[in-house]
Design a protein around this motif. Structure first.
Motif, PDB file in Angstrom:
ATOM      1  N   PHE B 121      39.199  41.643  44.857  1.00 42.22           N
ATOM      2  CA  PHE B 121      39.088  41.669  43.406  1.00 42.22           C
ATOM      3  C   PHE B 121      38.713  40.314  42.815  1.00 42.22           C
ATOM      4  O   PHE B 121      37.900  40.206  41.921  1.00 42.22           O
ATOM      5  N   PHE B 122      39.342  39.251  43.313  1.00 42.98           N
ATOM      6  CA  PHE B 122      39.180  37.924  42.719  1.00 42.98           C
ATOM      7  C   PHE B 122      38.156  37.109  43.491  1.00 42.98           C
ATOM      8  O   PHE B 122      38.206  37.044  44.710  1.00 42.98           O
ATOM      9  N   SER B 123      37.278  36.467  42.769  1.00 41.93           N
ATOM     10  CA  SER B 123      36.408  35.524  43.447  1.00 41.93           C
ATOM     11  C   SER B 123      37.193  34.239  43.691  1.00 41.93           C
ATOM     12  O   SER B 123      38.202  33.973  43.043  1.00 41.93           O
ATOM     13  N   ARG B 124      36.717  33.440  44.631  1.00 42.60           N
ATOM     14  CA  ARG B 124      37.440  32.188  44.930  1.00 42.60           C
ATOM     15  C   ARG B 124      37.481  31.233  43.754  1.00 42.60           C
ATOM     16  O   ARG B 124      38.500  30.601  43.516  1.00 42.60           O
ATOM     17  N   PRO B 125      36.389  31.079  43.004  1.00 35.46           N
ATOM     18  CA  PRO B 125      36.482  30.173  41.846  1.00 35.46           C
ATOM     19  C   PRO B 125      37.549  30.632  40.855  1.00 35.46           C
ATOM     20  O   PRO B 125      38.301  29.816  40.322  1.00 35.46           O
ATOM     21  N   MET B 127      40.268  32.381  41.531  1.00 37.85           N
ATOM     22  CA  MET B 127      41.571  32.108  42.144  1.00 37.85           C
ATOM     23  C   MET B 127      41.898  30.622  42.039  1.00 37.85           C
ATOM     24  O   MET B 127      43.020  30.243  41.740  1.00 37.85           O
ATOM     25  N   SER B 128      40.883  29.785  42.267  1.00 34.84           N
ATOM     26  CA  SER B 128      41.104  28.347  42.199  1.00 34.84           C
ATOM     27  C   SER B 128      41.444  27.931  40.768  1.00 34.84           C
ATOM     28  O   SER B 128      42.356  27.134  40.539  1.00 34.84           O
ATOM     29  N   GLY B 129      40.747  28.478  39.802  1.00 31.09           N
ATOM     30  CA  GLY B 129      41.032  28.164  38.396  1.00 31.09           C
ATOM     31  C   GLY B 129      42.434  28.596  38.016  1.00 31.09           C
ATOM     32  O   GLY B 129      43.160  27.876  37.321  1.00 31.09           O
ATOM     33  N   PHE B 130      42.819  29.776  38.496  1.00 30.23           N
ATOM     34  CA  PHE B 130      44.160  30.275  38.221  1.00 30.23           C
ATOM     35  C   PHE B 130      45.213  29.339  38.807  1.00 30.23           C
ATOM     36  O   PHE B 130      46.207  28.998  38.153  1.00 30.23           O
ATOM     37  N   THR B 131      44.973  28.883  40.038  1.00 29.09           N
ATOM     38  CA  THR B 131      45.936  28.000  40.709  1.00 29.09           C
ATOM     39  C   THR B 131      46.041  26.661  39.981  1.00 29.09           C
ATOM     40  O   THR B 131      47.147  26.140  39.760  1.00 29.09           O
ATOM     41  N   ALA B 378      37.063  28.559  32.984  1.00 30.40           N
ATOM     42  CA  ALA B 378      37.526  29.509  31.975  1.00 30.40           C
ATOM     43  C   ALA B 378      38.878  30.094  32.376  1.00 30.40           C
ATOM     44  O   ALA B 378      39.765  30.279  31.536  1.00 30.40           O
ATOM     45  N   THR B 379      39.053  30.384  33.671  1.00 26.42           N
ATOM     46  CA  THR B 379      40.337  30.930  34.117  1.00 26.42           C
ATOM     47  C   THR B 379      41.446  29.894  33.955  1.00 26.42           C
ATOM     48  O   THR B 379      42.539  30.216  33.467  1.00 26.42           O
ATOM     49  N   ALA B 380      41.161  28.648  34.352  1.00 28.06           N
ATOM     50  CA  ALA B 380      42.171  27.594  34.190  1.00 28.06           C
ATOM     51  C   ALA B 380      42.520  27.426  32.715  1.00 28.06           C
ATOM     52  O   ALA B 380      43.697  27.341  32.346  1.00 28.06           O
ATOM     53  N   ALA B 381      41.498  27.415  31.867  1.00 27.97           N
ATOM     54  CA  ALA B 381      41.744  27.274  30.430  1.00 27.97           C
ATOM     55  C   ALA B 381      42.542  28.461  29.911  1.00 27.97           C
ATOM     56  O   ALA B 381      43.441  28.304  29.072  1.00 27.97           O
ATOM     57  N   VAL B 393      44.665  38.234  33.650  1.00 25.67           N
ATOM     58  CA  VAL B 393      43.777  39.199  33.003  1.00 25.67           C
ATOM     59  C   VAL B 393      42.395  38.589  32.787  1.00 25.67           C
ATOM     60  O   VAL B 393      41.365  39.228  33.054  1.00 25.67           O
ATOM     61  N   VAL B 394      42.364  37.319  32.345  1.00 28.80           N
ATOM     62  CA  VAL B 394      41.079  36.639  32.175  1.00 28.80           C
ATOM     63  C   VAL B 394      40.339  36.593  33.508  1.00 28.80           C
ATOM     64  O   VAL B 394      39.136  36.879  33.593  1.00 28.80           O
ATOM     65  N   GLY B 395      41.071  36.278  34.569  1.00 27.39           N
ATOM     66  CA  GLY B 395      40.451  36.194  35.888  1.00 27.39           C
ATOM     67  C   GLY B 395      39.894  37.524  36.341  1.00 27.39           C
ATOM     68  O   GLY B 395      38.771  37.596  36.852  1.00 27.39           O
ATOM     69  N   VAL B 396      40.669  38.586  36.139  1.00 27.89           N
ATOM     70  CA  VAL B 396      40.196  39.921  36.521  1.00 27.89           C
ATOM     71  C   VAL B 396      38.947  40.271  35.718  1.00 27.89           C
ATOM     72  O   VAL B 396      37.948  40.743  36.268  1.00 27.89           O
ATOM     73  N   ALA B 397      38.998  39.993  34.407  1.00 26.95           N
ATOM     74  CA  ALA B 397      37.856  40.336  33.553  1.00 26.95           C
ATOM     75  C   ALA B 397      36.609  39.579  34.001  1.00 26.95           C
ATOM     76  O   ALA B 397      35.519  40.159  34.085  1.00 26.95           O
TER      77      ALA B 397
END
Lengths: 543, 543
Positions: B121-125, B127-131, B378-381, B393-397
């Motif tokens: 589901f998640f791309s690596r970027p 996942m990295s932004g989320f982390t 964008a995910t980190a933000a 949710v942002v990451g999934v979207a």
């Protein structure tokens, strides 16, 4: 913007005017009925049928789309507002306008961000399941109005009127066109005549109510409609922004999907091209316009657009004519509308939503692809069990699940050489020779986060089946792009294979892909080599 | 289930025992610290480190995965419970267990439904932004504990202790392994020694606090840890099921993604194969076990698993050893743990989460694929601005948006004949001849709801460019499947082309696709013919 106006020819005028009149006759009862579905006074349905089509005509690209109230969007509006305000209250009306404003802003933003490709989000079975579930919910919700009381209480005169109108409308839908054709009326006129049955039934019931004084006998009617054009309504409550945010996203999304699915069917018939980002702008402007003129969320109606198309609409001018006629209906003396019986309006709603229920897709899917049929039924069940918003979420989840599942199973072929040629083919389909110690794999999809694990797994399987492999050649002739996730996947694969004494080579890398790879350090760290063709790799690596 | 035990060999035992001991030394301070991140008493972190790894060992397929508390999941737990209960309260503990129970049930259900492919589901970027976003949030949240007061108030002895520990730990992380290696300590032992620095710092600080009586001077400590094994805790509140449902879905999802991303990296190093559905069952069982033994949501920890791997773990027995040692730590006299200074625990948390922040992916993506870099940022933000759940949710979207965008742009080639051969190729890449009135298109992707509109659009473009076309041949050699949406799309295309005097033909339909199409009515209604090969279509249609 207004492209249609620039190329307007005089010959288009008669078709546009007659279609505009026909659609207006359909719009008056439908607009009032769908306002009722949304828990709003009937006149709001007329308000929501004036500004929206005019604004859509400015930006939209479908020549025949009829923008205005629509059953499913009205149901979603009612379900969103139910916990926030009492149906019919002033707050309810304000919040309905605010919801249209926010949905319109969402649509406008999506159009400006040019993310119209999201129209590909829903599969048809999911959309069909959503429609079927919503139609059942709407019908269920209209039963009290149809029968004049909440079951098991029934008000006999109301029920008689409602069920009679229902029977008449069902007859009109099924057989009236054929009957008219037998009376030598031309086919197109007969079809359009049948579509005007709701207006005829409404007018007839109006005469009946006023003639027999049925309103005095307890048959509910619309009451005072109120004259005059809608006033600009900017008084929206700021306290409910947050509660309306998520519904506005969902409703905006469904406004777009419903409008596009109808418009695309008609566009295909004419070989007309829709621009999905322009559609987003048109629908966004229409909803903001609806909000500012005291309306509620609107979208393209599949049934009205089909009538518009059949009645000869050539351009958006037909919708402009409809809007003008509705404006006239509001400023003309309309006291007679007050006697419109609600059971008859409920009957028109039920017949209209049952038209949306098309079981042929379910039947086809059941035979053709059982998983698609299951998705359809799950979405319909989701709408019925969890409500219409949750139904959208279920539909999105199912469509996305299908998309990920599909993306995670790329086609990968083990290649062999066709004896005596430079050609390499899938060894499962052709008699092609492999060489000991050399494994050649062709991935028939771009490499990206959705399939990078699947590619790794397949490679591990092939290596386990051929433990003598010393060289792995990835033939990238079908790979149009490699994203960052796949780039890291390839780097890890390279390191992992190197540790096990297997060299990784790449062959037939496309030009644009190679340009990107040169910006990374994959090529420097690659344990093997780059080959222009699979044949060159074979000649170099087979001793 | 327990596959590893059936193939256990005696030679694996030393590695498993030593790795089990090393990880236990790392688990004690980490478990307590992550319990603090979740707003729970430190001992709960020990509870959550016993049953979960034992249950994971029953079902899980990764030999080196260390299951237990993990920083990001603890942050999500804290953020979910914040509006429901005061941190440290009894209700908070009950709800944390309930959240683990519900997340575990979600994971178990996904495993039983075999939908492990959702790991893609998640791309690596993303996942990295989320982390990165989560790590910053966690660090920010630990600053008051580190400095002994909410900024700008600082408790000097606490701050001295915390910042001193932080400096020591950063040094250990960056340079201790190298220093140890210069002292002729073998590389692996040096690396593991460096990983045990947090335990050494914690023990040292304990001695300092008790020697100098720092607790009396206002340095906060853990307080009474409580002896004895965790008791089965079934007393969960039923009032909060609904509030926890959506968070449990999100947390279950992240538990799976975090665990898989760590396990896959290690599995690749060993050529080991993970079964994602078995992983779901293992993680589900682990979380239910955590809930029942008074714990909170757990997952595989990337840092601990890497240490487990490096310390020589051969099978899940290493985790069993770790769990047993933690059980012993609970039943042995552990009053001394009460003096553990919170500023030092905060320092270990900060250093641990900063290890998760890997900017190399951002750097690579920035050069290699700007869109991926934008998704990361964008995910980190999103995590920083809207919180950790909204960040998911942002990451999934973003990931889904990328998937749809990709799916909606299939590669479509206009084919021509290579003179004097039976070969047909993309006319943009080869000098291949086309014939007047005949258009041959090859779609290089399965036909489904995500690309059916794109295919239609491309066909319309080509027809507009070649208005003399009388025959359109779709060459389906690369089409492995046609879903129900695409089936309807083809039927509509067929009708639309027929109305414009263009016949639609299909060529090179694959066997499984043809078997399915025979279950539909497309073939009967097809305006053109079916051809086994593109060459046969050419020979038949070109006069």
């Amino acid at each position: 913007m207004l492209l249609w106006l620039r190329h307007y020819r005089r010959a288009m005028l008669p078709g546009d005017i007659s279609a505009g009149i026909v659609v207006a006759m359909m719009m008056i009862p439908q607009g009032m009925a769908y306002a009722m579905v949304a828990g709003l006074p009937p006149v709001v349905g007329i308000y929501a049928s004036i500004a929206p089509p005019l604004l859509y005509a400015l930006f939209g690209t479908s020549s025949t789309q009829s923008i205005g109230p629509m059953a499913i969007i009205s149901l979603m509006t009612a379900s969103t507002l139910a916990p926030l305000a009492a149906p019919g209250s002033a707050l309810h009306g304000v919040l309905a306008a605010q919801l249209a404003l926010m949905s319109g802003a969402v649509l406008l933003a999506c159009g400006l961000l040019r993310i119209g490709f999201l129209a590909n989000f829903f599969s048809r079975p999911v959309m069909s399941g959503f429609t079927i579930g919503s139609a059942i919910l709407i019908t269920w919700g209209q039963l009290p109005a149809l029968l004049g009381g909440a079951l098991p209480h029934v008000h006999a005169p109301s029920a008689l009127l409602g069920v009679g109108a229902l029977a008449l409308l069902v007859w009109a839908r099924q057989w009236m066109a054929a009957t008219l054709r037998r009376l030598k009326i031309p086919a197109v006129a007969a079809d359009i005549g049948a579509k005007l049955a709701p207006m005829a039934v409404v007018l007839g019931s109006l005469a009946l109510v006023s003639g027999l004084g049925l309103d005095a006998r307890g048959v509910a009617t619309t009451g005072e409609v109120g004259a005059g054009l809608p006033h600009l309504n900017l008084a929206t409550s700021s306290a409910h922004w947050q509660a309306l945010l998520q519904p506005a996203l969902l409703i905006g999304f469904m406004i777009f999907l419903i409008s596009m699915s109808g418009a695309q069917t008609l566009a295909l018939k004419r070989g007309e091209k829709l621009a999905s980002n322009a559609e987003l702008l048109g629908l966004g402007a229409a909803n903001i316009g609806s909000a500012l003129s005291g309306g509620f969320p609107v979208t393209g109606s599949i049934s009205r657009s089909a009538v518009n198309f059949a009645a000869g609409a050539n351009t958006q001018l037909a919708s402009v004519v409809t809007a003008l006629l509705l404006g006239v209906a509001l400023v003309a003396p309309n006291g007679w509308l007050a006697l419109l019986p609600l059971p008859v309006l409920a009957a028109t709603i039920i017949v209209a939503v049952l038209t949306l229920v098309d079981l042929s897709l379910l039947r086809t899917a059941w035979r053709y692809d059982r998983a698609d049929a299951a998705a359809l039924l799950a979405t319909a069940a989701g709408v019925l069990a969890l409500g219409v918003e949750a139904g959208v979420v279920v539909g999105v989840a199912l469509s996305m699940g299908a998309l990920i599942w599909r993306a995670s199973r790329p086609h990968i072929a083990v290649l062999g050489r066709i004896a005596g040629t430079e050609h390499f083919r899938n060894i499962d389909r052709y008699s092609a020779a492999t060489a000991p110690g050399l494994m050649m794999l062709r991935v028939d999809a771009g490499l990206f986060f959705g399939n990078v694990e699947a590619v790794n797994e397949r490679i591990e399987e092939e290596l386990a089946a051929h433990p003598d492999t010393r060289h792995l050649v990835l033939v990238l002739s079908a790979v149009n792009a490699i994203d960052t996730s796949a780039l890291f996947g390839l780097k890890e694969l390279n390191a992992s294979l190197r540790a096990r004494g297997v060299l990784l080579h790449l062959a037939e890398v496309k030009g644009p892909v190679m340009d990107r790879l040169k910006e990374s350090d994959l090529l420097q760290s690659l344990s093997g080599r780059l080959y222009l063709s699979a044949a060159m790799a074979w000649d170099d690596l087979v001793e």
